[in-house]
Design a protein around this motif. Structure first.
Motif, mmCIF file in Angstrom:
data_model
loop_
_atom_site.group_PDB
_atom_site.id
_atom_site.type_symbol
_atom_site.label_atom_id
_atom_site.label_comp_id
_atom_site.label_asym_id
_atom_site.label_seq_id
_atom_site.Cartn_x
_atom_site.Cartn_y
_atom_site.Cartn_z
ATOM 1 N N ASN A 1 75.252 -15.055 -102.988
ATOM 2 C CA ASN A 1 74.958 -14.891 -104.410
ATOM 3 C C ASN A 1 74.875 -13.417 -104.802
ATOM 4 O O ASN A 1 75.366 -13.018 -105.864
ATOM 5 C CB ASN A 1 73.676 -15.623 -104.788
ATOM 6 C CG ASN A 1 73.870 -17.121 -104.862
ATOM 7 O OD1 ASN A 1 74.995 -17.607 -104.927
ATOM 8 N ND2 ASN A 1 72.788 -17.857 -104.863
ATOM 9 N N TRP B 1 74.462 -21.439 -107.877
ATOM 10 C CA TRP B 1 73.150 -21.650 -108.487
ATOM 11 C C TRP B 1 72.566 -22.993 -108.037
ATOM 12 O O TRP B 1 71.364 -23.113 -107.810
ATOM 13 C CB TRP B 1 73.263 -21.590 -110.005
ATOM 14 C CG TRP B 1 71.961 -21.758 -110.685
ATOM 15 C CD1 TRP B 1 71.490 -22.888 -111.269
ATOM 16 C CD2 TRP B 1 70.923 -20.777 -110.827
ATOM 17 N NE1 TRP B 1 70.240 -22.669 -111.775
ATOM 18 C CE2 TRP B 1 69.871 -21.381 -111.512
ATOM 19 C CE3 TRP B 1 70.795 -19.453 -110.430
ATOM 20 C CZ2 TRP B 1 68.700 -20.710 -111.819
ATOM 21 C CZ3 TRP B 1 69.635 -18.787 -110.744
ATOM 22 C CH2 TRP B 1 68.605 -19.408 -111.426
ATOM 23 N N SER C 1 68.955 -23.613 -106.269
ATOM 24 C CA SER C 1 67.962 -24.533 -106.830
ATOM 25 C C SER C 1 67.526 -25.577 -105.815
ATOM 26 O O SER C 1 66.329 -25.835 -105.644
ATOM 27 C CB SER C 1 68.541 -25.229 -108.068
ATOM 28 O OG SER C 1 68.898 -24.288 -109.036
#
Length: 120
Positions: free
Chosen positions: A40, A74, A78
């Motif tokens: 990321n 993402w 999460s």
């Protein structure tokens, strides 16, 4: 044509995400998701650089949307944060969120600054 460029970028980014995540995570004996954080942050750095320079829409589609979109994740961030919290590793869960947001924004800013410096 744009959809094909996005698909090509994604076809390169997704396997790289998986391989990088596994390689990084294998080096850490910790529940913290170092592999996801790595991809990321790297993707944020690259996307910051791509967004900062005037590029053809084909380059933006290939690298920005396709490659960076498949490299970064993402949803995994999460899920891993929720998993850590459910396992009682609340410190790691909060650290994951904070590190991901701060490092991701910092990397995107750095990528933008470096791209501006190199193209000025």
């Amino acid at each position: 044509m744009t959809v094909l460029l996005i698909a090509l970028g994604a076809a390169l980014g997704a396997p790289l995400r998986y391989l990088t995540d596994r390689a990084v995570q294998a080096r850490h004996d910790s529940p913290f998701p170092w592999g996801t954080l790595t991809v990321n942050v790297a993707g944020s750095l690259l996307l910051g650089a791509v967004a900062a320079v005037p590029a053809a829409s084909a380059v933006t589609a290939l690298v920005g949307t396709g490659f960076c979109g498949a490299l970064t994740t993402w949803s995994t961030l999460s899920y891993e944060t929720l998993r850590l919290a459910r396992e009682g590793a609340r410190f790691h869960a909060m650290a994951n969120v904070l590190a991901s947001v701060v490092a991701g924004l910092g990397a995107a800013s750095l990528g933008c600054a470096v791209a501006h410096a190199l193209t000025a």
